[in-house]
Design a protein around this motif. Structure first.
Motif, PDB file in Angstrom:
ATOM      1  N   ARG A 206      10.566  -1.591   4.008  1.00 42.38           N
ATOM      2  CA  ARG A 206      10.759  -0.339   3.266  1.00 42.38           C
ATOM      3  C   ARG A 206      12.230   0.051   3.267  1.00 42.38           C
ATOM      4  NH1 ARG A 206      11.257   4.942   4.297  1.00 42.38           N
ATOM      5  NH2 ARG A 206      11.052   4.613   6.551  1.00 42.38           N
TER       6      ARG A 206
ATOM      7  N   ALA B 172      -1.763   4.960  -0.089  1.00 40.58           N
ATOM      8  CA  ALA B 172      -0.428   5.086   0.496  1.00 40.58           C
ATOM      9  C   ALA B 172      -0.457   5.985   1.729  1.00 40.58           C
ATOM     10  CB  ALA B 172       0.545   5.640  -0.545  1.00 40.58           C
ATOM     11  N   ASN B 173      -1.207   7.080   1.659  1.00 41.51           N
ATOM     12  CA  ASN B 173      -1.309   7.988   2.802  1.00 41.51           C
ATOM     13  C   ASN B 173      -2.023   7.328   3.978  1.00 41.51           C
ATOM     14  OD1 ASN B 173       0.015  10.035   1.432  1.00 41.51           O
ATOM     15  ND2 ASN B 173      -1.875  10.963   0.675  1.00 41.51           N
TER      16      ASN B 173
ATOM     17  N   ALA C 190      -2.120   4.067   4.616  1.00 41.61           N
ATOM     18  CA  ALA C 190      -1.201   3.067   5.174  1.00 41.61           C
ATOM     19  C   ALA C 190      -0.116   3.737   6.008  1.00 41.61           C
ATOM     20  CB  ALA C 190      -0.576   2.242   4.054  1.00 41.61           C
ATOM     21  N   ARG C 191       0.417   4.854   5.519  1.00 44.96           N
ATOM     22  CA  ARG C 191       1.435   5.574   6.273  1.00 44.96           C
ATOM     23  C   ARG C 191       0.876   6.095   7.598  1.00 44.96           C
ATOM     24  NH1 ARG C 191       5.982   5.279   7.633  1.00 44.96           N
ATOM     25  NH2 ARG C 191       6.438   4.686   5.477  1.00 44.96           N
TER      26      ARG C 191
ATOM     27  N   ALA D  16       0.830  -1.210   0.000  1.00 48.03           N
ATOM     28  CA  ALA D  16       0.000   0.000   0.000  1.00 48.03           C
ATOM     29  C   ALA D  16       0.860   1.254   0.000  1.00 48.03           C
ATOM     30  CB  ALA D  16      -0.926  -0.011   1.219  1.00 48.03           C
ATOM     31  N   VAL D  17       1.917   1.264   0.813  1.00 47.77           N
ATOM     32  CA  VAL D  17       2.780   2.446   0.898  1.00 47.77           C
ATOM     33  C   VAL D  17       3.513   2.694  -0.411  1.00 47.77           C
ATOM     34  CG1 VAL D  17       4.874   3.339   2.000  1.00 47.77           C
ATOM     35  CG2 VAL D  17       3.060   2.354   3.393  1.00 47.77           C
ATOM     36  N   ARG D  18       3.918   1.635  -1.074  1.00 48.53           N
ATOM     37  CA  ARG D  18       4.677   1.780  -2.324  1.00 48.53           C
ATOM     38  C   ARG D  18       3.792   1.806  -3.559  1.00 48.53           C
ATOM     39  NH1 ARG D  18       9.994   0.999  -2.270  1.00 48.53           N
ATOM     40  NH2 ARG D  18       9.947   0.234  -4.421  1.00 48.53           N
ATOM     41  N   GLY D  19       2.475   1.726  -3.366  1.00 51.41           N
ATOM     42  CA  GLY D  19       1.556   1.718  -4.492  1.00 51.41           C
ATOM     43  C   GLY D  19       1.386   3.087  -5.130  1.00 51.41           C
ATOM     44  N   ARG D  20       0.719   3.114  -6.249  1.00 48.25           N
ATOM     45  CA  ARG D  20       0.507   4.348  -7.001  1.00 48.25           C
ATOM     46  C   ARG D  20      -0.729   5.107  -6.545  1.00 48.25           C
ATOM     47  NH1 ARG D  20       1.856   2.217 -13.197  1.00 48.25           N
ATOM     48  NH2 ARG D  20       4.101   1.870 -12.863  1.00 48.25           N
ATOM     49  N   ARG D  21      -1.584   4.456  -5.760  1.00 46.22           N
ATOM     50  CA  ARG D  21      -2.768   5.146  -5.261  1.00 46.22           C
ATOM     51  C   ARG D  21      -2.374   6.001  -4.060  1.00 46.22           C
ATOM     52  NH1 ARG D  21      -4.578   0.051  -6.837  1.00 46.22           N
ATOM     53  NH2 ARG D  21      -6.344   0.072  -8.300  1.00 46.22           N
ATOM     54  N   VAL D  22      -2.404   7.295  -4.239  1.00 40.55           N
ATOM     55  CA  VAL D  22      -1.919   8.211  -3.215  1.00 40.55           C
ATOM     56  C   VAL D  22      -2.741   8.097  -1.932  1.00 40.55           C
ATOM     57  CG1 VAL D  22      -1.485  10.628  -2.646  1.00 40.55           C
ATOM     58  CG2 VAL D  22      -1.023   9.788  -4.952  1.00 40.55           C
TER      59      VAL D  22
END
Length: 247
Positions: free
Chosen positions: A134, A68-69, A71-72, A59-65
């Protein structure tokens, strides 16, 4: 044999280590069952945390912002709050809300304390796994990625066939350390009345007042498990080592 065992336990009791509960099946059997429950929790959370960590990493490294946000934010929240507080929030708050909602539909709550300790520990440790992985990805040489791209591998193929196997090797010492922490954190199960070794020991020493003896057994139990996990991790490090990637 029975006479010798009685003599040994009596001598230990005179020295301040009262293990005589082992002679009473009413107390011995729950204690042994607690050992099994503790091992089940550890095995289940190790598997669950591995899945959670990989999912968070993707999720963090995915293209869906937005993903990723999210998950972070979850990782930062999980790393910044105590595990016990997370366990209480899950079991005493979320579980209670689920129970109330199911009662409105005349259905019993299927989620028992064992489920909540496994879920919370898996998500908590999964956040640390994701950060370790990561770091492993960030440590990959740029030439390796460029070489994979020159071979025509798409993003997904590079992730599963090139990047993840190498990042896993780099992050393995940290992942093993996380696993050791998970073994120790499993003792929190007693806080929500899961019948692990700690909970069963508390039930015994409230009746016999043999805290010292049982604490010694608990320490030996967790010490042996963490040693086994550490040794297994060292074996994996040697087994998966790739020439050119660290000493």
């Amino acid at each position: 044999m029975d006479a010798s065992l009685h003599s040994i336990l009596a001598a230990a009791a005179r020295a301040g280590f009262d293990f005589r509960f082992l002679l009473d099946a009413y107390e011995r059997d729950p204690f042994l069952h607690g050992i099994v429950v503790s091992i089940e929790i550890i095995v289940a959370t190790m598997a669950g945390s591995a899945i959670a960590g990989l999912a968070l990493l993707v999720a963090v490294r995915g293209r869906r912002v937005w993903l990723a946000n999210a998950a972070r934010a979850f990782i930062e929240l999980t790393r910044s709050t105590p595990t016990l507080v997370q366990l209480y929030c899950g079991f005493l708050v979320v579980n209670m809300l689920i129970t109330q909602w199911l009662q409105m539909h005349h259905v019993d709550n299927p989620f028992k304390p064992f489920f909540w300790i496994v879920l919370v520990l898996s998500l908590h440790q999964g956040a640390f796994h994701a950060e370790a992985l990561r770091a492993g990805f960030d440590a990959l040489p740029a030439q390796t990625i460029e070489g994979a791209m020159s071979l025509g591998l798409d993003r997904r193929s590079r992730f599963w066939r090139i990047e993840l196997p190498l990042a896993l090797r780099t992050a393995l010492p940290t992942l093993v350390n996380n696993a050791v922490e998970l073994v120790k954190a499993s003792a929190l199960a007693s806080a929500i009345a899961v019948g692990d070794i700690t909970y069963q020991s508390i039930m015994i020493w409230t009746q016999r007042d043999n805290v010292l003896a049982l604490m010694v057994l608990i320490l030996l139990f967790y010490g042996a498990l963490t040693w086994l996990v550490s040794r297994a991790g060292r074996w994996l490090e040697r087994r998966l080592w790739v020439p050119g990637y660290g000493a």
